[in-house]
Design a protein around this motif. Structure first.
Motif, PDB file in Angstrom:
ATOM      1  N   ILE A  28       0.842  -1.200   0.000  1.00  0.00           N
ATOM      2  CA  ILE A  28       0.000   0.000   0.000  1.00  0.00           C
ATOM      3  C   ILE A  28       0.875   1.247   0.000  1.00  0.00           C
ATOM      4  O   ILE A  28       0.631   2.179  -0.772  1.00  0.00           O
ATOM      5  CB  ILE A  28      -0.972  -0.012   1.202  1.00  0.00           C
ATOM      6  CG1 ILE A  28      -2.068  -1.053   0.958  1.00  0.00           C
ATOM      7  CG2 ILE A  28      -1.576   1.371   1.437  1.00  0.00           C
ATOM      8  CD1 ILE A  28      -2.958  -1.316   2.155  1.00  0.00           C
ATOM      9  N   ASP A  29       1.895   1.267   0.846  1.00  0.00           N
ATOM     10  CA  ASP A  29       2.799   2.422   0.868  1.00  0.00           C
ATOM     11  C   ASP A  29       3.430   2.665  -0.499  1.00  0.00           C
ATOM     12  O   ASP A  29       3.514   3.806  -0.960  1.00  0.00           O
ATOM     13  CB  ASP A  29       3.887   2.246   1.928  1.00  0.00           C
ATOM     14  CG  ASP A  29       3.430   2.661   3.313  1.00  0.00           C
ATOM     15  OD1 ASP A  29       2.526   3.506   3.433  1.00  0.00           O
ATOM     16  OD2 ASP A  29       3.995   2.130   4.289  1.00  0.00           O
ATOM     17  N   ARG A  30       3.867   1.590  -1.153  1.00  0.00           N
ATOM     18  CA  ARG A  30       4.475   1.731  -2.488  1.00  0.00           C
ATOM     19  C   ARG A  30       3.461   2.284  -3.501  1.00  0.00           C
ATOM     20  O   ARG A  30       3.772   3.166  -4.283  1.00  0.00           O
ATOM     21  CB  ARG A  30       5.004   0.390  -2.982  1.00  0.00           C
ATOM     22  CG  ARG A  30       6.419   0.107  -2.563  1.00  0.00           C
ATOM     23  CD  ARG A  30       7.020  -1.043  -3.357  1.00  0.00           C
ATOM     24  NE  ARG A  30       6.616  -2.344  -2.867  1.00  0.00           N
ATOM     25  CZ  ARG A  30       7.157  -2.980  -1.839  1.00  0.00           C
ATOM     26  NH1 ARG A  30       8.140  -2.422  -1.177  1.00  0.00           N
ATOM     27  NH2 ARG A  30       6.735  -4.160  -1.466  1.00  0.00           N
ATOM     28  N   ALA A  31       2.262   1.750  -3.470  1.00  0.00           N
ATOM     29  CA  ALA A  31       1.233   2.166  -4.430  1.00  0.00           C
ATOM     30  C   ALA A  31       0.797   3.612  -4.204  1.00  0.00           C
ATOM     31  O   ALA A  31       0.491   4.331  -5.167  1.00  0.00           O
ATOM     32  CB  ALA A  31       0.028   1.234  -4.346  1.00  0.00           C
ATOM     33  N   LEU A  32       0.771   4.050  -2.956  1.00  0.00           N
ATOM     34  CA  LEU A  32       0.273   5.396  -2.652  1.00  0.00           C
ATOM     35  C   LEU A  32       1.354   6.468  -2.721  1.00  0.00           C
ATOM     36  O   LEU A  32       1.039   7.664  -2.723  1.00  0.00           O
ATOM     37  CB  LEU A  32      -0.373   5.401  -1.261  1.00  0.00           C
ATOM     38  CG  LEU A  32      -1.618   4.525  -1.109  1.00  0.00           C
ATOM     39  CD1 LEU A  32      -2.138   4.598   0.317  1.00  0.00           C
ATOM     40  CD2 LEU A  32      -2.699   4.905  -2.105  1.00  0.00           C
ATOM     41  N   GLY A  36       1.626  10.987  -3.035  1.00  0.00           N
ATOM     42  CA  GLY A  36       2.103  11.745  -1.885  1.00  0.00           C
ATOM     43  C   GLY A  36       1.450  11.327  -0.580  1.00  0.00           C
ATOM     44  O   GLY A  36       1.352  12.124   0.349  1.00  0.00           O
ATOM     45  N   LEU A  37       1.003  10.068  -0.519  1.00  0.00           N
ATOM     46  CA  LEU A  37       0.329   9.548   0.670  1.00  0.00           C
ATOM     47  C   LEU A  37       1.014   8.286   1.155  1.00  0.00           C
ATOM     48  O   LEU A  37       1.584   7.550   0.362  1.00  0.00           O
ATOM     49  CB  LEU A  37      -1.129   9.203   0.354  1.00  0.00           C
ATOM     50  CG  LEU A  37      -2.047  10.334  -0.090  1.00  0.00           C
ATOM     51  CD1 LEU A  37      -3.376   9.772  -0.571  1.00  0.00           C
ATOM     52  CD2 LEU A  37      -2.252  11.332   1.037  1.00  0.00           C
ATOM     53  N   ARG A 109     -10.393  15.251  -0.710  1.00  0.00           N
ATOM     54  CA  ARG A 109     -11.283  14.304  -1.396  1.00  0.00           C
ATOM     55  C   ARG A 109     -10.755  13.995  -2.797  1.00  0.00           C
ATOM     56  O   ARG A 109     -10.780  12.856  -3.236  1.00  0.00           O
ATOM     57  CB  ARG A 109     -12.707  14.829  -1.477  1.00  0.00           C
ATOM     58  CG  ARG A 109     -13.610  13.821  -2.155  1.00  0.00           C
ATOM     59  CD  ARG A 109     -15.057  13.991  -1.885  1.00  0.00           C
ATOM     60  NE  ARG A 109     -15.470  13.990  -0.512  1.00  0.00           N
ATOM     61  CZ  ARG A 109     -15.778  12.905   0.177  1.00  0.00           C
ATOM     62  NH1 ARG A 109     -15.658  11.716  -0.358  1.00  0.00           N
ATOM     63  NH2 ARG A 109     -16.205  13.002   1.418  1.00  0.00           N
ATOM     64  N   ALA A 110     -10.243  15.004  -3.484  1.00  0.00           N
ATOM     65  CA  ALA A 110      -9.700  14.778  -4.829  1.00  0.00           C
ATOM     66  C   ALA A 110      -8.503  13.835  -4.781  1.00  0.00           C
ATOM     67  O   ALA A 110      -8.391  12.906  -5.592  1.00  0.00           O
ATOM     68  CB  ALA A 110      -9.309  16.106  -5.467  1.00  0.00           C
ATOM     69  N   ARG A 111      -7.591  14.050  -3.823  1.00  0.00           N
ATOM     70  CA  ARG A 111      -6.420  13.185  -3.691  1.00  0.00           C
ATOM     71  C   ARG A 111      -6.857  11.775  -3.310  1.00  0.00           C
ATOM     72  O   ARG A 111      -6.353  10.794  -3.846  1.00  0.00           O
ATOM     73  CB  ARG A 111      -5.470  13.749  -2.629  1.00  0.00           C
ATOM     74  CG  ARG A 111      -4.235  12.922  -2.384  1.00  0.00           C
ATOM     75  CD  ARG A 111      -3.004  13.427  -3.121  1.00  0.00           C
ATOM     76  NE  ARG A 111      -2.716  14.798  -2.883  1.00  0.00           N
ATOM     77  CZ  ARG A 111      -1.794  15.251  -2.029  1.00  0.00           C
ATOM     78  NH1 ARG A 111      -1.066  14.398  -1.342  1.00  0.00           N
ATOM     79  NH2 ARG A 111      -1.587  16.536  -1.904  1.00  0.00           N
ATOM     80  N   PRO A 117      -8.391   3.856  -6.223  1.00  0.00           N
ATOM     81  CA  PRO A 117      -8.288   2.644  -7.047  1.00  0.00           C
ATOM     82  C   PRO A 117      -6.986   1.874  -6.826  1.00  0.00           C
ATOM     83  O   PRO A 117      -6.994   0.636  -6.805  1.00  0.00           O
ATOM     84  CB  PRO A 117      -8.394   3.166  -8.485  1.00  0.00           C
ATOM     85  CG  PRO A 117      -9.135   4.460  -8.363  1.00  0.00           C
ATOM     86  CD  PRO A 117      -8.681   5.041  -7.044  1.00  0.00           C
ATOM     87  N   SER A 118      -5.880   2.576  -6.645  1.00  0.00           N
ATOM     88  CA  SER A 118      -4.602   1.896  -6.394  1.00  0.00           C
ATOM     89  C   SER A 118      -4.634   1.179  -5.057  1.00  0.00           C
ATOM     90  O   SER A 118      -4.158   0.044  -4.943  1.00  0.00           O
ATOM     91  CB  SER A 118      -3.452   2.898  -6.413  1.00  0.00           C
ATOM     92  OG  SER A 118      -3.277   3.424  -7.704  1.00  0.00           O
ATOM     93  N   HIS A 119      -5.184   1.822  -4.045  1.00  0.00           N
ATOM     94  CA  HIS A 119      -5.299   1.211  -2.721  1.00  0.00           C
ATOM     95  C   HIS A 119      -6.141  -0.050  -2.797  1.00  0.00           C
ATOM     96  O   HIS A 119      -5.755  -1.109  -2.299  1.00  0.00           O
ATOM     97  CB  HIS A 119      -5.908   2.223  -1.744  1.00  0.00           C
ATOM     98  CG  HIS A 119      -6.127   1.673  -0.373  1.00  0.00           C
ATOM     99  ND1 HIS A 119      -7.309   1.077   0.001  1.00  0.00           N
ATOM    100  CD2 HIS A 119      -5.313   1.631   0.708  1.00  0.00           C
ATOM    101  CE1 HIS A 119      -7.212   0.698   1.257  1.00  0.00           C
ATOM    102  NE2 HIS A 119      -6.012   1.019   1.711  1.00  0.00           N
TER     103      HIS A 119
END
Length: 135
Positions: A28-32, A36-37, A109-111, A117-119
């Motif tokens: 999850i960390d890699r995908a986000l 910037g999350l 909300r936009a971010r 979807p990646s999460h």
């Protein structure tokens, strides 16, 4: 030990759960990262975006801490960072002037919508249906 499982089986099951959690959190960390999350950032935005707080739009810090499983101090630091980035707003509770409420902003909300979807794809890949069943 009593019950259906012996101690070794119980510990092995616990370690399997920890391993799945650790692998999933890393993915999850890699995908986000591209959004910037981090995983905890996303979890806070996910809860706030759900809008199922008592008043339907904001959460008290303690409510958030209970839902994202962070200490109140760790969550306060995370919320301060998200606020600095313009993703959440903090304000005083109208019903209890000592309390702090947190709400997602339009930018937050936009971010969140961009990263969601990646999460969810990571969760689908890492947590096959029925792999972890509550007993």
């Amino acid at each position: 030990m009593t019950g259906d499982r012996d101690e070794r089986a119980l510990i092995a099951e616990w370690r399997d759960i920890l391993a799945v959690h650790a692998r999933t959190a890393c993915e999850i960390d890699r995908a986000l990262h591209r959004y910037g999350l981090g995983a905890s950032d996303f979890e806070v935005l996910d809860v706030l975006a759900g809008g199922d707080a008592e008043d339907g739009c904001t959460f008290r810090v303690q409510e958030l801490a209970d839902r994202v499983h962070l200490s109140q101090s760790a969550l306060s630091r995370l919320v301060a960072r998200l606020e600095k980035e313009g993703l959440v707003d903090r304000g005083i509770c109208s019903e209890d002037r000592r309390g702090v409420r947190v709400a997602i902003t339009a930018d937050g909300r936009a971010r969140y919508d961009e990263a969601r979807p990646s999460h969810r794809a990571v969760l689908e890949r890492m947590l096959p249906k029925g792999a972890l069943v509550k007993s």
